[in-house]
Design a protein around this motif. Structure first.
Motif, PDB file in Angstrom:
ATOM      1  N   PRO A 101      39.713  82.368  23.071  1.00 27.03           N
ATOM      2  CA  PRO A 101      40.958  81.744  23.543  1.00 27.03           C
ATOM      3  C   PRO A 101      41.206  80.380  22.921  1.00 27.03           C
ATOM      4  CG  PRO A 101      39.425  82.051  25.374  1.00 27.03           C
ATOM      5  CD  PRO A 101      38.789  82.627  24.168  1.00 27.03           C
ATOM      6  N   LEU A 102      40.145  79.649  22.618  1.00 34.09           N
ATOM      7  CA  LEU A 102      40.315  78.340  21.987  1.00 34.09           C
ATOM      8  C   LEU A 102      40.905  78.486  20.588  1.00 34.09           C
ATOM      9  CD1 LEU A 102      39.877  75.305  22.258  1.00 34.09           C
ATOM     10  CD2 LEU A 102      37.628  75.640  21.262  1.00 34.09           C
ATOM     11  N   ALA A 103      40.412  79.450  19.827  1.00 33.66           N
ATOM     12  CA  ALA A 103      40.960  79.683  18.480  1.00 33.66           C
ATOM     13  C   ALA A 103      42.421  80.105  18.562  1.00 33.66           C
ATOM     14  CB  ALA A 103      40.141  80.747  17.770  1.00 33.66           C
ATOM     15  N   THR A 104      42.753  80.949  19.535  1.00 35.13           N
ATOM     16  CA  THR A 104      44.142  81.386  19.704  1.00 35.13           C
ATOM     17  C   THR A 104      45.040  80.195  20.028  1.00 35.13           C
ATOM     18  OG1 THR A 104      43.387  83.528  20.484  1.00 35.13           O
ATOM     19  CG2 THR A 104      45.646  82.929  21.001  1.00 35.13           C
ATOM     20  N   LEU A 105      44.592  79.354  20.930  1.00 34.79           N
ATOM     21  CA  LEU A 105      45.376  78.177  21.305  1.00 34.79           C
ATOM     22  C   LEU A 105      45.570  77.236  20.119  1.00 34.79           C
ATOM     23  CD1 LEU A 105      46.609  76.437  23.636  1.00 34.79           C
ATOM     24  CD2 LEU A 105      44.365  75.361  23.758  1.00 34.79           C
ATOM     25  N   LEU A 106      44.507  76.980  19.372  1.00 36.74           N
ATOM     26  CA  LEU A 106      44.604  76.046  18.248  1.00 36.74           C
ATOM     27  C   LEU A 106      45.496  76.566  17.131  1.00 36.74           C
ATOM     28  CD1 LEU A 106      40.947  74.733  18.051  1.00 36.74           C
ATOM     29  CD2 LEU A 106      42.962  73.551  18.915  1.00 36.74           C
ATOM     30  N   VAL A 107      45.395  77.854  16.815  1.00 39.47           N
ATOM     31  CA  VAL A 107      46.222  78.377  15.719  1.00 39.47           C
ATOM     32  C   VAL A 107      47.693  78.414  16.116  1.00 39.47           C
ATOM     33  CG1 VAL A 107      46.091  80.862  16.191  1.00 39.47           C
ATOM     34  CG2 VAL A 107      46.240  80.064  13.856  1.00 39.47           C
TER      35      VAL A 107
END
Length: 120
Positions: free
Chosen positions: A52-58
């Motif tokens: 979820p962190l990668a999704t939020l950042l991208v």
């Protein structure tokens, strides 16, 4: 015959750099090698945090790129396919990551507080 045109200041600067740089160079290389390890260790919090962190950042980066006009040079017909490509790709990969953690290892987000009980 060639003449040396280096000034005394330049020779002093180069000799000082030659004496000083061997000391911080290994430290800088070590820092470069360790930064991805230290910065991207979000799985130390919990194994289900990175997707979820990668999704939020991208998605945040894509939104900032749109607001800054980064894609202005992309042809108008290609923008609808080009702009959401990275967020969609990362989202699709990130949605598939928690399933193997749950099925193979029994790791769920709900079990996070109980996982480390008894450890210092």
């Amino acid at each position: 015959m060639t003449r040396c045109t280096a000034s005394a200041g330049r020779v002093l600067l180069l000799s000082a750099l030659g004496a000083f740089l061997p000391w911080p160079a290994p430290l800088a290389l070590h820092g470069i090698a360790q930064s991805p390890v230290r910065v991207f260790r979000t799985a130390d919090l919990h194994e289900t945090v990175p997707p979820p962190l990668a999704t939020l950042l991208v998605r945040e980066v894509a939104l900032l790129d749109l607001l800054r006009g980064t894609y202005d040079s992309v042809p108008l017909g290609a923008r609808p396919a080009f702009v959401p490509a990275a967020p969609l790709t990362v989202t699709l990969v990130a949605t598939g990551e928690p399933r193997p953690l749950r099925t193979r290892h029994g790791i769920t987000l709900r079990g996070a507080p109980l996982r480390r009980r008894g450890r210092p």
